[in-house]
Design a protein around this motif. Sequence first.
Motif, PDB file in Angstrom:
ATOM      1  N   ASP A 171     -47.737   5.917  19.413  1.00 53.32           N
ATOM      2  CA  ASP A 171     -47.467   5.337  20.734  1.00 53.32           C
ATOM      3  C   ASP A 171     -47.451   6.409  21.820  1.00 53.32           C
ATOM      4  O   ASP A 171     -47.937   6.171  22.936  1.00 53.32           O
ATOM      5  CB  ASP A 171     -46.142   4.565  20.730  1.00 53.32           C
ATOM      6  CG  ASP A 171     -46.283   3.167  20.169  1.00 53.32           C
ATOM      7  OD1 ASP A 171     -47.412   2.634  20.139  1.00 53.32           O
ATOM      8  OD2 ASP A 171     -45.249   2.592  19.762  1.00 53.32           O
TER       9      ASP A 171
ATOM     10  N   HIS B 205     -50.029   6.344  24.991  1.00 55.41           N
ATOM     11  CA  HIS B 205     -49.591   6.472  26.384  1.00 55.41           C
ATOM     12  C   HIS B 205     -50.352   7.614  27.063  1.00 55.41           C
ATOM     13  O   HIS B 205     -50.896   7.439  28.163  1.00 55.41           O
ATOM     14  CB  HIS B 205     -48.080   6.722  26.447  1.00 55.41           C
ATOM     15  CG  HIS B 205     -47.586   6.946  27.834  1.00 55.41           C
ATOM     16  ND1 HIS B 205     -47.199   5.915  28.656  1.00 55.41           N
ATOM     17  CD2 HIS B 205     -47.450   8.075  28.562  1.00 55.41           C
ATOM     18  CE1 HIS B 205     -46.844   6.409  29.826  1.00 55.41           C
ATOM     19  NE2 HIS B 205     -46.985   7.721  29.789  1.00 55.41           N
TER      20      HIS B 205
ATOM     21  N   PRO C 160     -45.808   1.372  24.893  1.00 56.67           N
ATOM     22  CA  PRO C 160     -44.495   1.721  25.449  1.00 56.67           C
ATOM     23  C   PRO C 160     -44.605   2.903  26.412  1.00 56.67           C
ATOM     24  O   PRO C 160     -45.419   3.805  26.215  1.00 56.67           O
ATOM     25  CB  PRO C 160     -43.675   2.111  24.218  1.00 56.67           C
ATOM     26  CG  PRO C 160     -44.393   1.512  23.054  1.00 56.67           C
ATOM     27  CD  PRO C 160     -45.847   1.457  23.440  1.00 56.67           C
ATOM     28  N   ASP C 161     -43.767   2.895  27.421  1.00 56.67           N
ATOM     29  CA  ASP C 161     -43.768   3.961  28.410  1.00 56.67           C
ATOM     30  C   ASP C 161     -43.136   5.213  27.813  1.00 56.67           C
ATOM     31  O   ASP C 161     -42.079   5.151  27.180  1.00 56.67           O
ATOM     32  CB  ASP C 161     -42.984   3.514  29.653  1.00 56.67           C
ATOM     33  CG  ASP C 161     -43.044   4.552  30.743  1.00 56.67           C
ATOM     34  OD1 ASP C 161     -44.104   4.655  31.401  1.00 56.67           O
ATOM     35  OD2 ASP C 161     -42.040   5.278  30.916  1.00 56.67           O
TER      36      ASP C 161
ATOM     37  N   ARG D 194     -39.636   6.129  29.809  1.00 58.46           N
ATOM     38  CA  ARG D 194     -38.555   5.128  29.722  1.00 58.46           C
ATOM     39  C   ARG D 194     -38.233   4.689  28.303  1.00 58.46           C
ATOM     40  O   ARG D 194     -37.095   4.303  28.026  1.00 58.46           O
ATOM     41  CB  ARG D 194     -38.918   3.899  30.553  1.00 58.46           C
ATOM     42  CG  ARG D 194     -38.863   4.133  32.045  1.00 58.46           C
ATOM     43  CD  ARG D 194     -38.967   2.838  32.839  1.00 58.46           C
ATOM     44  NE  ARG D 194     -39.958   1.911  32.334  1.00 58.46           N
ATOM     45  CZ  ARG D 194     -41.195   1.790  32.792  1.00 58.46           C
ATOM     46  NH1 ARG D 194     -41.591   2.532  33.802  1.00 58.46           N
ATOM     47  NH2 ARG D 194     -42.039   0.918  32.288  1.00 58.46           N
ATOM     48  N   GLU D 195     -39.206   4.716  27.384  1.00 57.87           N
ATOM     49  CA  GLU D 195     -38.972   4.182  26.047  1.00 57.87           C
ATOM     50  C   GLU D 195     -39.124   5.201  24.920  1.00 57.87           C
ATOM     51  O   GLU D 195     -38.264   5.276  24.045  1.00 57.87           O
ATOM     52  CB  GLU D 195     -39.936   3.016  25.793  1.00 57.87           C
ATOM     53  CG  GLU D 195     -39.728   1.842  26.735  1.00 57.87           C
ATOM     54  CD  GLU D 195     -40.773   0.767  26.539  1.00 57.87           C
ATOM     55  OE1 GLU D 195     -40.849   0.240  25.419  1.00 57.87           O
ATOM     56  OE2 GLU D 195     -41.519   0.481  27.495  1.00 57.87           O
ATOM     57  N   LEU D 196     -40.207   5.960  24.945  1.00 55.81           N
ATOM     58  CA  LEU D 196     -40.494   6.835  23.806  1.00 55.81           C
ATOM     59  C   LEU D 196     -39.664   8.118  23.812  1.00 55.81           C
ATOM     60  O   LEU D 196     -39.083   8.480  22.782  1.00 55.81           O
ATOM     61  CB  LEU D 196     -41.988   7.146  23.751  1.00 55.81           C
ATOM     62  CG  LEU D 196     -42.876   5.916  23.534  1.00 55.81           C
ATOM     63  CD1 LEU D 196     -44.339   6.260  23.754  1.00 55.81           C
ATOM     64  CD2 LEU D 196     -42.642   5.325  22.150  1.00 55.81           C
TER      65      LEU D 196
ATOM     66  N   ARG E  96     -36.128   7.659  22.696  1.00 56.21           N
ATOM     67  CA  ARG E  96     -36.040   7.497  21.236  1.00 56.21           C
ATOM     68  C   ARG E  96     -36.179   8.844  20.546  1.00 56.21           C
ATOM     69  O   ARG E  96     -35.450   9.144  19.591  1.00 56.21           O
ATOM     70  CB  ARG E  96     -37.092   6.505  20.754  1.00 56.21           C
ATOM     71  CG  ARG E  96     -36.764   5.072  21.207  1.00 56.21           C
ATOM     72  CD  ARG E  96     -37.864   4.091  20.944  1.00 56.21           C
ATOM     73  NE  ARG E  96     -38.100   3.899  19.534  1.00 56.21           N
ATOM     74  CZ  ARG E  96     -39.146   3.212  19.048  1.00 56.21           C
ATOM     75  NH1 ARG E  96     -40.020   2.661  19.875  1.00 56.21           N
ATOM     76  NH2 ARG E  96     -39.307   3.073  17.757  1.00 56.21           N
TER      77      ARG E  96
END
Length: 153
Positions: A11, A15, A84-85, A88-90, A93
Amino acid sequence: MMDERLALMPDVARHKWNIQAAIEDLPRERAIIAALARQAAEAGVPAAWAESFFKAQIEAAKTVQRDLFERWRQQKAGRFEQVPDLARELRPRLDALTPLLLKALTQNWAALSDPAQRAQWSAAAQNRLPPAAWGAAAAQAAAPLTDGSASRR
């Protein structure tokens, strides 16, 4: 957790592919590694070894991304949908996994640095990071656990 980190890389690569971003972010990498080396030393893990360990994780992540970029170039892949952004997301995490990895290293340092347990760590790393899933990145990520460097610190 090393496998979880690598599992996020497709991911991350999608991106970056979509926005034509560079795979490497050397200033960010240096800052992260320096901070982790300090934190590791404070927790009882030699800073130089921790630095080597986290560099290996970053290099393995970049290997996955580079391999994917190369495959997509050959396939003349277009833009990926519903990725996924990164910010903001990856990254959150990934950032959540990092202290967990450091904690695991700290909790297991006695065993990691015991030469008699090296074979067990090697077997565990191969089971958790199968080369069939991650190719060369598996060996890169596992190297600090399997190369005996922990017992030389």
